[in-house]
Design an enzyme around this catalytic site. Structure first.
Site, PDB file in Angstrom:
ATOM      1  N   LYS A  58     -14.300  -5.332  -5.241  1.00  0.00           N
ATOM      2  CA  LYS A  58     -14.639  -3.994  -5.757  1.00  0.00           C
ATOM      3  C   LYS A  58     -14.460  -3.915  -7.271  1.00  0.00           C
ATOM      4  O   LYS A  58     -14.860  -2.931  -7.898  1.00  0.00           O
ATOM      5  CB  LYS A  58     -13.791  -2.936  -5.054  1.00  0.00           C
ATOM      6  CG  LYS A  58     -14.132  -2.859  -3.571  1.00  0.00           C
ATOM      7  CD  LYS A  58     -13.351  -1.856  -2.816  1.00  0.00           C
ATOM      8  CE  LYS A  58     -13.826  -1.772  -1.380  1.00  0.00           C
ATOM      9  NZ  LYS A  58     -13.547  -2.978  -0.576  1.00  0.00           N
TER      10      LYS A  58
ATOM     11  N   SER B 194      -6.985  -9.850  -6.615  1.00  0.00           N
ATOM     12  CA  SER B 194      -7.937  -8.793  -6.960  1.00  0.00           C
ATOM     13  C   SER B 194      -8.950  -8.627  -5.832  1.00  0.00           C
ATOM     14  O   SER B 194      -8.758  -9.161  -4.732  1.00  0.00           O
ATOM     15  CB  SER B 194      -8.620  -9.134  -8.279  1.00  0.00           C
ATOM     16  OG  SER B 194      -9.357  -8.018  -8.718  1.00  0.00           O
TER      17      SER B 194
ATOM     18  N   GLU C 142     -17.601   4.919  -2.896  1.00  0.00           N
ATOM     19  CA  GLU C 142     -18.009   3.812  -2.021  1.00  0.00           C
ATOM     20  C   GLU C 142     -19.393   3.300  -2.356  1.00  0.00           C
ATOM     21  O   GLU C 142     -20.282   4.069  -2.709  1.00  0.00           O
ATOM     22  CB  GLU C 142     -17.992   4.276  -0.559  1.00  0.00           C
ATOM     23  CG  GLU C 142     -16.730   3.936   0.142  1.00  0.00           C
ATOM     24  CD  GLU C 142     -16.817   4.212   1.631  1.00  0.00           C
ATOM     25  OE1 GLU C 142     -15.970   3.697   2.342  1.00  0.00           O
ATOM     26  OE2 GLU C 142     -17.720   4.949   2.065  1.00  0.00           O
TER      27      GLU C 142
ATOM     28  N   VAL D 132       6.568  -1.445  -9.337  1.00  0.00           N
ATOM     29  CA  VAL D 132       6.106  -2.302 -10.446  1.00  0.00           C
ATOM     30  C   VAL D 132       5.656  -1.491 -11.658  1.00  0.00           C
ATOM     31  O   VAL D 132       5.540  -2.024 -12.760  1.00  0.00           O
ATOM     32  CB  VAL D 132       4.975  -3.268 -10.008  1.00  0.00           C
ATOM     33  CG1 VAL D 132       5.453  -4.318  -9.044  1.00  0.00           C
ATOM     34  CG2 VAL D 132       3.760  -2.519  -9.469  1.00  0.00           C
TER      35      VAL D 132
ATOM     36  N   GLY E  11      -8.241  -6.449   9.577  1.00  0.00           N
ATOM     37  CA  GLY E  11      -6.968  -6.035  10.178  1.00  0.00           C
ATOM     38  C   GLY E  11      -5.890  -5.689   9.181  1.00  0.00           C
ATOM     39  O   GLY E  11      -4.740  -5.518   9.560  1.00  0.00           O
ATOM     40  N   SER E  12      -6.237  -5.567   7.867  1.00  0.00           N
ATOM     41  CA  SER E  12      -5.195  -5.189   6.912  1.00  0.00           C
ATOM     42  C   SER E  12      -4.892  -3.700   7.092  1.00  0.00           C
ATOM     43  O   SER E  12      -5.641  -2.976   7.754  1.00  0.00           O
ATOM     44  CB  SER E  12      -5.660  -5.471   5.490  1.00  0.00           C
ATOM     45  OG  SER E  12      -6.787  -4.687   5.199  1.00  0.00           O
TER      46      SER E  12
HETATM   47  N1  NAD Z   1      -7.029  -5.430   2.210  1.00  0.00           N
HETATM   48  C1  NAD Z   1      -8.161  -5.910   1.789  1.00  0.00           C
HETATM   49  O1  NAD Z   1      -9.182  -5.879   2.473  1.00  0.00           O
HETATM   50  C2  NAD Z   1      -8.219  -6.562   0.453  1.00  0.00           C
HETATM   51  C3  NAD Z   1      -9.311  -7.342   0.109  1.00  0.00           C
HETATM   52  C4  NAD Z   1      -9.371  -7.910  -1.142  1.00  0.00           C
HETATM   53  C5  NAD Z   1      -8.344  -7.702  -2.025  1.00  0.00           C
HETATM   54  N2  NAD Z   1      -7.303  -6.938  -1.662  1.00  0.00           N
HETATM   55  C6  NAD Z   1      -6.273  -6.663  -2.669  1.00  0.00           C
HETATM   56  O2  NAD Z   1      -5.036  -7.175  -2.220  1.00  0.00           O
HETATM   57  C7  NAD Z   1      -3.978  -6.364  -2.657  1.00  0.00           C
HETATM   58  C8  NAD Z   1      -3.071  -6.007  -1.500  1.00  0.00           C
HETATM   59  O3  NAD Z   1      -3.836  -5.450  -0.468  1.00  0.00           O
HETATM   60  P1  NAD Z   1      -3.226  -5.160   0.968  1.00  0.00           P
HETATM   61  O4  NAD Z   1      -4.351  -5.097   1.893  1.00  0.00           O
HETATM   62  O5  NAD Z   1      -2.100  -6.069   1.226  1.00  0.00           O
HETATM   63  O6  NAD Z   1      -2.687  -3.692   0.740  1.00  0.00           O
HETATM   64  P2  NAD Z   1      -1.442  -2.986   1.404  1.00  0.00           P
HETATM   65  O7  NAD Z   1      -1.577  -1.545   1.120  1.00  0.00           O
HETATM   66  O8  NAD Z   1      -1.258  -3.434   2.772  1.00  0.00           O
HETATM   67  O9  NAD Z   1      -0.243  -3.586   0.540  1.00  0.00           O
HETATM   68  C9  NAD Z   1       0.036  -3.214  -0.763  1.00  0.00           C
HETATM   69  C10 NAD Z   1       1.523  -3.222  -0.919  1.00  0.00           C
HETATM   70  O10 NAD Z   1       1.820  -2.925  -2.275  1.00  0.00           O
HETATM   71  C11 NAD Z   1       2.917  -2.057  -2.293  1.00  0.00           C
HETATM   72  N3  NAD Z   1       2.891  -1.270  -3.535  1.00  0.00           N
HETATM   73  C12 NAD Z   1       1.995  -0.341  -3.909  1.00  0.00           C
HETATM   74  N4  NAD Z   1       2.343   0.167  -5.084  1.00  0.00           N
HETATM   75  C13 NAD Z   1       3.467  -0.445  -5.479  1.00  0.00           C
HETATM   76  C14 NAD Z   1       4.300  -0.331  -6.594  1.00  0.00           C
HETATM   77  N5  NAD Z   1       4.035   0.529  -7.566  1.00  0.00           N
HETATM   78  N6  NAD Z   1       5.373  -1.122  -6.680  1.00  0.00           N
HETATM   79  C15 NAD Z   1       5.674  -1.996  -5.700  1.00  0.00           C
HETATM   80  N7  NAD Z   1       4.908  -2.143  -4.597  1.00  0.00           N
HETATM   81  C16 NAD Z   1       3.831  -1.367  -4.489  1.00  0.00           C
HETATM   82  C17 NAD Z   1       2.729  -1.177  -1.091  1.00  0.00           C
HETATM   83  O11 NAD Z   1       3.947  -0.573  -0.695  1.00  0.00           O
HETATM   84  C18 NAD Z   1       2.188  -2.133  -0.082  1.00  0.00           C
HETATM   85  O12 NAD Z   1       3.217  -2.696   0.685  1.00  0.00           O
HETATM   86  C19 NAD Z   1      -4.638  -5.176  -3.322  1.00  0.00           C
HETATM   87  O13 NAD Z   1      -4.651  -5.406  -4.692  1.00  0.00           O
HETATM   88  C20 NAD Z   1      -6.038  -5.180  -2.822  1.00  0.00           C
HETATM   89  O14 NAD Z   1      -6.955  -4.631  -3.730  1.00  0.00           O
HETATM   90  C21 NAD Z   1      -7.195  -6.362  -0.448  1.00  0.00           C
END
Ligand code: NAD
Length: 667
Positions: free
Chosen positions: A441, A438, A576, A374, A483-484
């Site tokens: 954090k 989002s 953190e 992206v 579990g993410s």
């Molecule tokens: N996991 C959590 O606890 C949590 C909580 C709140 C918000 N979020 C937000 O949700 C979003 C996704 O989190 P997640 O847990 O699924 O993370 P994740 O790491 O499992 O998934 C992120 C995905 O984005 C892809 N990605 C990264 N950079 C990219 C790029 N430049 N182009 C295309 N794809 C790209 C990665 O390959 C990955 O598959 C993040 O923005 C995170 O901040 C996550």
């Protein structure tokens, strides 16, 4: 000897043809007994000859009846009500056919003709009196054969399986009794139910099918050890989360594995399947009452539309994709830069789509998997222009706080530039809605990761209000999902499996948690209610102390924390926080019609200003100037104060400069 025979042949399955032969043989026996009874055990030579002819005819009629009813097809050891009914049908049909033949011979006789075989005259093939005696005897023998095999098989083979796991069933209601029946009735069951636990005063001290019901309070570690009970199966799926918490707390102290069964409505044909008994995991412990989703609104939003998801191969992206399929979009475009996880997602979703499309009401969905970064603006522009999706869910991001603290250029490139590229392309191509995922954090960020997500939020919000824009830009913010990828629960699981120690950064550190499906449901709900420009935040419930989470996960795995598996403290990592920001703070939020979704009150930014700011960042990104980049971030987001980070000194510099400007102004 019989016992040995059954044990040795417990896995042997009789061929249906052998069953047919045995059944015919039993009917023949019944016929002989019926004749003996009918003729008071005195048989003349002629009668014996008659009986032989009857047996020949019965063999033919019996085979026909068995083939018509299919009674030979059931597994003898699992004879059910249906099989018993089939046996009654076989006996009755045989009698009817024999009686019909008798009637035919009677008519033949009335025409003054005689049936003569081997010089012997026949008036009736099997006398009606014999038939009447034959009927109950044949039914008895056929049923006795089945019951004997079934009982012998169950009693001899099951009793022998002494290495079965001793269990208690928590709840002597319909689910609990269902569990007992299932486990007692399955020869392959790995469990033996030793008792029920139920706190209903009317049930304590009684028994169900010989299994005693005990007061849960009397179940102690010693109680379990004495009876070698290794597992407790929770069979009360419909109690509230609060009641469950009390029960879990009680059970976790007992140091046994805890399993659960789903509600009886989900049992297949009213019978529990062994694989439906599953281990309780940490997600169950942190589960809150289920979210009520307005499916109709989400369906209206998604049905028949083209939807693009970025970060589709990630934890949240995958779940968004899975759940979206059920709302029947016309096209799902799944974008991620990670090739292998995207490939794996394709394999999983292809199967799901096939199942969904086999339903008559489901319309065809085209799925498309795209490997793309992206942060590559040209690629994103082309992709959105070609696909022209109605909806975009943007979940692609870098999310690990300490890693991004070490790699600010990457954090800006993906989290900020990536979002700007997508948002610009969405606005230019008239995308209806753009939903950004989002994080908590981003609120008063202390890390580069949080600050980049906040800048991305600001960008899309300001673009929403920019004249000429028609796309509704919506932000959803929430805390950790359980579990993410790379989440604390996954790390703890690995550490526990390796025998410990479990590392916690700080004894007081807390986090808010939600399950991935819960978070995604709320994303859909918020997206459906948003009209553009909102930041929706989710009620994450109570914060969880990470050390308690670690302790519970250790106990769930059947170990004693601090004794069998140690917990060590490793110290806060760069960027953190000790406590995550409370998202649903009433001062900073407004309610919505959904009790778990609030709207954040945030300041509006002018798009030109934000766009200029993001523009300033391209130079330090190109030159690899990290400090200049983080400084720009801090200037634009004044609430971003680094924590436990090398960039903390920048805060002091900025503060000093601000004071110097103030002094200059007052002088
Ligand atoms: N996991 C959590 O606890 C949590 C909580 C709140 C918000 N979020 C937000 O949700 C979003 C996704 O989190 P997640 O847990 O699924 O993370 P994740 O790491 O499992 O998934 C992120 C995905 O984005 C892809 N990605 C990264 N950079 C990219 C790029 N430049 N182009 C295309 N794809 C790209 C990665 O390959 C990955 O598959 C993040 O923005 C995170 O901040 C996550």
């Amino acid at each position: 000897m019989i016992k040995k025979f059954f044990l040795r042949h417990s896995n042997l399955i009789l061929s249906r043809w052998i069953v047919l032969v045995i059944d015919v043989f039993l009917m023949e026996c019944a016929l002989i007994i019926a004749n003996l009874l009918r003729f008071d055990f005195v048989l003349s030579e002629l009668t014996i000859y008659h009986i032989r002819m009857q047996m020949l005819m019965l063999a033919v009629i019996g085979v026909i009846s068995i083939l018509i009813t299919g009674s030979h097809k059931g597994l003898i050891r699992h004879t059910s009500q249906k099989d018993i009914f089939n046996i009654i049908k076989v006996g009755t049909l045989t009698i009817i056919l024999l009686a019909t033949i008798n009637y035919g011979l009677f008519l033949f006789d009335n025409m003054n003709k005689r049936l003569v075989i081997g010089g012997v005259e026949y008036w009736m093939l099997v006398p009606n009196s014999v038939l009447l005696i034959f009927y109950p005897i044949s039914l008895f023998l056929l049923l006795f054969f089945r019951m004997f095999i079934k009982l012998a098989y169950y009693n001899l083979t099951i009793q022998e399986k002494l290495n079965r796991i001793h269990v208690l069933v928590y709840g002597a209601g319909k689910e609990g009794i269902g569990v007992l029946q299932t486990l007692a009735g399955l020869p392959s069951s790995p469990y033996k139910v030793l008792g029920f636990m139920d706190d209903h005063p009317g049930k304590i001290g009684k028994s169900v099918q010989g299994v005693p019901i005990v007061n849960p309070e009397s179940v102690t570690r010693e109680f379990l050890q004495k009876r070698e009970i290794e597992e407790i199966i929770l069979a009360m799926p419909n109690i509230s989360e609060k009641q469950k918490d009390v029960i879990y707390e009680r059970l976790l102290d007992l140091n046994v594995a805890i399993k659960s069964v789903p509600p009886v409505e989900t049992w297949i044909n009213g019978e529990l399947n062994l694989h439906q008994i599953r281990k309780i995991n940490i997600e169950d412990l942190l589960q809150r009452d289920p979210i009520r989703l307005d499916n109709q609104t989400v369906l209206r939003e998604v049905f028949g539309k083209s939807v693009l998801i970025t970060g589709a191969a990630g934890s949240i992206g995958q779940e968004l994709s899975r759940q979206l399929l059920h709302f029947n979009p016309s096209r799902l475009v799944l974008v991620d830069q990670a090739e292998t996880p995207l490939f794996e997602l394709e394999q999983e979703l292809t199967e799901v789509v096939q199942t969904l499309e086999s339903r008559s009401y489901f319309q065809k969905i085209s799925l498309c998997y795209i490997v793309a970064d992206v942060s590559n603006n040209d690629r994103v522009k082309l992709l959105i222009a070609e696909e022209k999706p109605h909806l975009v869910y943007h979940a692609a991001a870098y999310k690990h706080v300490p890693l991004m603290e070490a790699h600010p250029l990457e954090a800006i490139r993906v989290n900020v530039f990536g979002t700007c590229n997508l948002a610009d392309a969405a606005s230019e191509n008239g995308v209806e809605k753009f939903v950004m995922i989002s994080t908590d954090k981003a609120v008063n960020p202390t890390s580069i990761m949080g600050a980049t997500k906040r800048l991305a939020e600001i960008y899309i919000q300001s673009l929403n209000h920019n004249p000429g824009n028609k796309t509704a830009f919506i932000t959803t913010r929430f805390g950790n999902v359980l579990g993410s990828n790379g989440s604390v629960t996954r790390t703890f699981n690995k550490q526990i499996q390796a025998g410990g120690p479990v590392t916690v950064t700080h004894p007081d550190i807390t986090r808010y948690f939600m399950t991935i499906p819960e978070a995604c449901q709320l994303v859909f709900e918020a997206a459906a209610m948003g009209s553009g420009g909102e930041i929706f935040i989710f009620d994450m419930g109570q914060p969880v102390k990470i050390v308690d989470l670690a302790r519970n996960m250790i106990r769930l795995s059947g170990y004693t924390p601090d004794r069998e598996i140690k917990i060590v403290y490793s110290g806060l990592r760069p960027g953190e926080k000790l406590y995550e920001e409370l998202l649903n703070d009433k001062e900073r939020t407004l309610p919505t019609h959904h009790p778990k979704i609030m709207k954040a009150k945030v300041r509006d930014y002018a798009f030109d200003e934000v766009s200029r700011m993001v523009g300033y960042m391209t130079e330090p990104v190109r030159n690899g100037d990290r400090r200049a980049l983080v400084r720009l971030l801090k200037q634009f987001i004044p609430e971003y104060i680094s924590n436990n980070s090398i960039y903390r000194t920048l805060d002091f510099d900025i503060e000093r400069e601000r004071k110097a400007v103030e002094i200059k102004r007052t002088n």
